[in-house]
Design a protein around this motif. Structure first.
Motif, mmCIF file in Angstrom:
data_model
loop_
_atom_site.group_PDB
_atom_site.id
_atom_site.type_symbol
_atom_site.label_atom_id
_atom_site.label_comp_id
_atom_site.label_asym_id
_atom_site.label_seq_id
_atom_site.Cartn_x
_atom_site.Cartn_y
_atom_site.Cartn_z
ATOM 1 N N ILE A 174 3.711 10.407 -9.654
ATOM 2 C CA ILE A 174 3.034 10.951 -11.104
ATOM 3 C C ILE A 174 2.130 12.159 -10.214
ATOM 4 O O ILE A 174 2.524 13.016 -11.786
ATOM 5 C CB ILE A 174 2.127 9.533 -10.802
ATOM 6 N N ARG A 175 1.917 12.946 -9.623
ATOM 7 C CA ARG A 175 1.072 13.469 -9.256
ATOM 8 C C ARG A 175 2.193 14.706 -9.678
ATOM 9 O O ARG A 175 1.831 15.282 -10.876
ATOM 10 C CB ARG A 175 0.323 13.491 -8.250
ATOM 11 N N GLU A 176 3.326 14.751 -8.509
ATOM 12 C CA GLU A 176 3.985 15.354 -8.549
ATOM 13 C C GLU A 176 4.568 15.676 -9.565
ATOM 14 O O GLU A 176 5.287 17.151 -10.381
ATOM 15 C CB GLU A 176 4.794 15.675 -7.322
ATOM 16 N N ASP A 177 4.973 14.472 -10.731
ATOM 17 C CA ASP A 177 5.659 14.739 -12.571
ATOM 18 C C ASP A 177 4.820 15.691 -13.232
ATOM 19 O O ASP A 177 5.174 16.324 -13.531
ATOM 20 C CB ASP A 177 5.761 13.390 -12.461
ATOM 21 N N VAL A 178 3.064 15.444 -12.505
ATOM 22 C CA VAL A 178 2.698 16.145 -13.987
ATOM 23 C C VAL A 178 2.460 17.690 -13.800
ATOM 24 O O VAL A 178 2.200 18.700 -14.245
ATOM 25 C CB VAL A 178 0.933 15.132 -13.637
ATOM 26 N N GLU A 179 2.336 17.542 -12.982
ATOM 27 C CA GLU A 179 2.144 19.223 -11.867
ATOM 28 C C GLU A 179 3.586 20.167 -12.574
ATOM 29 O O GLU A 179 3.465 21.767 -12.756
ATOM 30 C CB GLU A 179 1.703 19.278 -10.390
ATOM 31 N N ARG A 235 1.060 -0.884 0.124
ATOM 32 C CA ARG A 235 -0.002 -0.612 -0.455
ATOM 33 C C ARG A 235 0.773 1.004 0.057
ATOM 34 O O ARG A 235 0.538 2.723 -1.065
ATOM 35 C CB ARG A 235 -1.182 -0.045 0.802
ATOM 36 N N LEU A 236 2.696 1.255 0.787
ATOM 37 C CA LEU A 236 2.986 2.256 0.326
ATOM 38 C C LEU A 236 2.795 2.496 -0.582
ATOM 39 O O LEU A 236 3.503 3.856 -0.920
ATOM 40 C CB LEU A 236 3.701 1.938 2.302
ATOM 41 N N THR A 237 3.507 1.958 -1.395
ATOM 42 C CA THR A 237 4.886 1.830 -2.366
ATOM 43 C C THR A 237 3.514 2.423 -3.903
ATOM 44 O O THR A 237 3.655 3.345 -4.566
ATOM 45 C CB THR A 237 5.095 0.467 -2.976
ATOM 46 N N GLN A 238 1.767 1.838 -3.549
ATOM 47 C CA GLN A 238 1.270 3.000 -4.443
ATOM 48 C C GLN A 238 1.060 4.028 -4.224
ATOM 49 O O GLN A 238 0.950 4.916 -5.129
ATOM 50 C CB GLN A 238 0.033 1.282 -4.094
ATOM 51 N N LEU A 239 0.488 3.903 -2.695
ATOM 52 C CA LEU A 239 0.884 5.638 -2.554
ATOM 53 C C LEU A 239 1.711 6.809 -3.388
ATOM 54 O O LEU A 239 2.012 7.466 -3.556
ATOM 55 C CB LEU A 239 0.743 5.520 -0.772
ATOM 56 N N GLN A 240 3.079 5.859 -2.561
ATOM 57 C CA GLN A 240 4.378 6.726 -3.683
ATOM 58 C C GLN A 240 3.848 7.042 -4.833
ATOM 59 O O GLN A 240 4.750 8.573 -5.444
ATOM 60 C CB GLN A 240 5.626 5.977 -2.845
ATOM 61 N N ILE A 241 4.052 5.732 -5.595
ATOM 62 C CA ILE A 241 4.020 6.175 -6.772
ATOM 63 C C ILE A 241 2.912 6.838 -7.843
ATOM 64 O O ILE A 241 2.903 7.738 -8.203
ATOM 65 C CB ILE A 241 3.548 4.905 -7.998
ATOM 66 N N ARG A 242 1.267 6.878 -6.149
ATOM 67 C CA ARG A 242 0.044 8.404 -7.143
ATOM 68 C C ARG A 242 1.027 9.217 -6.665
ATOM 69 O O ARG A 242 1.008 10.383 -7.977
ATOM 70 C CB ARG A 242 -0.581 7.989 -6.524
ATOM 71 N N ARG A 243 1.830 9.801 -5.382
ATOM 72 C CA ARG A 243 2.097 10.714 -5.414
ATOM 73 C C ARG A 243 3.255 10.986 -6.336
ATOM 74 O O ARG A 243 3.085 12.335 -7.202
ATOM 75 C CB ARG A 243 2.399 11.028 -3.968
#
Length: 770
Positions: free
Chosen positions: A187-192, A177-185
């Motif tokens: 991706i969001r930071e890369d998009v921004e 779960r931690l890995t999934q949350l880190q990946i999502r974060r």
């Protein structure tokens, strides 16, 4: 071991230390066993829960407040005298381990959970709850609270009774779960970050362009490249002006000018891709053209003659210096059943005339933009298929095959057939305008060849612009010749066989044609030959190398044909079907060629005067023909030798077999009259007779269409006499000579002539009562 009431929980897992309220009546039980269940399968471990209170739920139902205590290993289950399910349970309390590994796992688990809560934005309450748990087993169970865990993962956690193993498993889940949350974060930071970078680059680019303009400098390498391509292209003047106008816009926008610059570059790429002024050098030799067409296709003399005429006329024009009239372009439409060679002859035409060949499949096309292109205001706009065809051909005078033009549809996106009106009109297509290019294209040099299975579904205005050549199918003799000269050699090569390795006689080819196919074309015939040769190739490949060298060529015999293709598939059933009164053999045209239809009529007791039932998925036209037929027979009962009492308290049923297939068309009237007249007079219809024609209330026989296809179907079905309308007598010239010699034709003007030819002579008095 204790016996506890078993409460199944569908797709739900309750862990020890959890409190839950369930809509169950536990009676006087102090403790119960909560067991997860999925699709009728129970887990091997449940949760022993204490009953803390009994409550009344909304709606008046009874419920129980339960508190998880410990795990319970499930033993044998049984029903008590009250019919309730109970299970023998061995309680498995968590042992508190004292080894250092468990403590390390506990510390790492808490650290991972803290990091998870930080990413989720916890307000501190959940973190405080986790810190308050001192027992490692209960700490591991907290991972079961997570909604991200699947039911299977929660069951596995519940069934793990060893505390250390459970901590390892819970830590593994939380790390995932931690890995999934880190990946999502991330991706969001890369998009921004990417959006900010793009905005920063845009501002810097604009500043750079402004500085270059102030300095009088310009990096125009990409503009120079486009200008060079435009100069090298043989564009007409109006096209060149448009290209230079767009190039000036691109120059002002700059190479990195965002979406507008990219749209301009795509448009310029398409302008340059069109082969302006490029034409293939045609072979204008009528004799060579005819030889090429004859080498690729058997028969089809009409279309071959038309192509030879086109080549001959173009040759004369050029030799005599006569300017070509752009309004004289050839637009051929080949209409006929599937498998008759319509599509493949387009390639032969291109080869015979030295042109490039492009095929456009129009089956199912419903968007007008597929023909005219999208306007450039739309995102992802593209030119129409004609522009793309010219690009692929790299020449302005290719042969473009418009395949399946009768299957073009129309919906809210427009009517593609309306766009084809301009394309297929020699008086208009020299100034065809594509919506994307927004420029006039000269299509007058293109040789258009359209194909269709039937003309009825082509709109009238579009059909009027076409030069129609009909493919009505092949006779048995023609199919045999095609199989001998084209299909058998082609299938032999495709199946890896040499020329002298396998042979078949012409008589056996005729047997395959007559007993395994009854199609207008030769597609199924080629499949049957392919099956036969695959079996033969398998036999040859199974030999050793020495056996192959010593073996003689295989000559296929009838036994091998039966073994490969199975029992006979096509029978001549007219004699059996018409042996009883009330059955007549009609001839029809379908989307796959001519066909033989048996119209059946019968009578039954009823009330009133001659009620009529129709079955067989008949269309409106055939239903009207059946009603006219019954009215005619009833009105001319005396002439037909039928008693008036035959219609009293009787009902009639007319059926056309193969009820799953819709049928309609104006050519079944005489067949229905004959079937009813045969039924009521007791005279069977001659099994050698097939008929076609529409009938009026006065008994006149009206002309029909598709006579050649109907005659070919009758010939294939073993029918030797064909009744046809007198006004169709001239159409017999289209029927092949060998078929005309084997059949007898009876042109008629009235239904009386039909019945005289079709019905057997009366051998007994006609019944006078129903």
């Amino acid at each position: 071991m204790a016996s506890l009431l078993l409460i199944p929980l569908d797709d739900t897992v309750i862990f020890p230390t959890m409190d839950v309220t369930l809509p169950v009546d536990v009676g006087d039980e102090d403790r119960v066993l909560l067991v997860p269940r999925h699709e009728g399968e129970y887990a091997s471990v449940g949760t022993i829960a204490a009953v803390r209170d009994s409550v009344r739920l909304p709606g008046g139902a009874r419920g129980a407040v339960l508190e998880g205590i410990s795990r319970g290993i499930i033993g044998a289950a049984h029903n008590d005298p009250m019919g309730k399910l109970r299970a023998e349970v061995t309680e498995s309390p968590d042992a508190t381990p004292v080894d250092g590994r468990t403590r390390d796992l506990e510390r790492e688990y808490r650290a991972v959970v803290d990091e998870l809560l930080e990413l989720r934005g916890d307000d501190g309450r959940i973190a405080g709850f986790v810190r308050s748990i001192a027992e490692p087993g209960a700490l591991a169970d907290t991972s079961g609270y997570a909604p991200d865990l699947t039911f299977e993962q929660k069951v596995k956690l519940l069934e793990t009774t060893d505390v250390t193993e459970r901590l390892e498993l819970a830590l593994e889940y939380q790390r995932e779960r931690l890995t999934q949350l880190q990946i999502r974060r991330r991706i969001r930071e890369d998009v921004e970050s990417g959006a900010q970078k793009q905005q920063r680059e845009y501002l810097l680019r604009k500043q750079m362009e402004s500085i270059r303009r102030e300095l009088g400098e310009d990096d125009a390498s990409f503009v120079d490249e486009y200008r060079r391509k435009i100069d090298e292209s043989d564009m007409p003047e109006h096209v060149r002006e448009q290209a230079e106008k767009e190039l000036a816009r691109l120059e002002r926008a700059g190479e990195g000018g965002g979406s507008e610059a990219q749209m301009i570059r795509t448009y310029l790429d398409w302008l340059i891709a069109v082969p302006w002024g490029v034409t293939s050098e045609e072979k204008l030799d009528p004799q060579f053209t005819r030889e090429t067409l004859d080498g690729d296709h058997f028969g089809l003399d009409d279309v071959k003659d038309r192509i030879v005429e086109y080549v001959a006329i173009e040759k004369l024009r050029r030799e005599r210096g006569i300017e070509s009239d752009k309004k004289s372009g050839a637009i051929l439409t080949l209409i006929g059943p599937p498998g008759t060679g319509k599509t493949s002859i387009g390639e032969s035409i291109a080869k015979a005339t030295g042109r490039e060949f492009v095929r456009m499949s129009l089956g199912g096309v419903r968007d007008e933009a597929e023909i005219r292109g999208h306007r450039r205001t739309y995102i992802g706009a593209l030119p129409g298929r004609l522009v793309r065809a010219l690009r692929d051909a790299k020449t302005m005078n290719p042969v473009i095959l418009l395949d399946e033009i009768d299957k073009v549809g129309a919906d809210y996106r427009g009517d593609p057939t309306a766009a084809l009106l301009e394309v297929l009109d020699p008086a208009q297509n020299s100034t065809f305008r594509d919506h994307y290019l927004d420029l006039e294209l000269d299509l007058s040099q293109v040789l258009f060849v359209a194909t269709a299975n039937q003309a009825e579904t082509i709109p009238g205005p579009l059909l009027d612009r076409m030069e129609v050549i009909r493919f009505d199918g092949y006779t048995v003799m023609e199919k045999t010749a095609i199989a001998r000269d084209y299909l058998f050699p082609r299938q032999r090569e495709r199946n890896g066989l040499r020329e002298g390795e396998v042979a078949i006689t012409e008589d056996l080819l005729r047997t395959i044609v007559a007993e395994y196919t009854r199609e207008a074309g030769v597609r199924q015939l080629e499949r049957e030959l392919g099956t036969l040769l695959r079996k033969t190739a398998t036999r040859i490949a199974s030999r050793t190398a020495q056996e192959q060298e010593e073996a003689d060529a295989i000559t296929i015999d009838l036994e091998q044909i039966r073994e490969a293709l199975g029992r006979q598939k096509v029978f001549q059933e007219a004699a059996a079907r018409t042996a009883v009164p009330g059955v007549a053999t009609g001839l029809a045209v379908t989307g796959v060629g001519g066909d033989v239809l048996f119209v059946e009529a019968t009578e039954m007791a009823g009330k009133g005067l001659g009620g009529l039932t129709l079955t067989g998925q008949l269309g409106d036209v055939m239903k009207e023909s059946a009603r006219i037929a019954l009215t005619y027979v009833r009105g001319h009962a005396d002439e037909l030798g039928i008693s008036d009492d035959a219609f009293v308290d009787r009902e009639f049923h007319v059926h056309v077999p193969a009820g799953a297939i819709p049928k309609d068309g104006p050519s079944a009237g005489v067949t229905m009259v004959t079937a009813l007249a045969s039924l009521l007079s007791g005279r069977p219809v001659k099994h050698t007779v097939g008929m076609t024609g529409e009938v009026t209330l006065q008994g006149r026989v009206l002309p029909i269409g598709g006579l050649k296809q109907k005659v070919l179907a009758a010939h294939a079905a073993g029918i030797t006499d064909v009744i046809l309308p007198e006004r169709n007598r001239g159409d017999l010239d289209d029927v092949p000579q060998d078929v005309r010699e084997q059949m007898t034709f009876h042109p008629v003007m009235t239904i009386g002539e039909v019945l005289e030819v079709a019905l057997e002579p009366a051998t007994a008095p006609v019944r006078a009562e129903a």
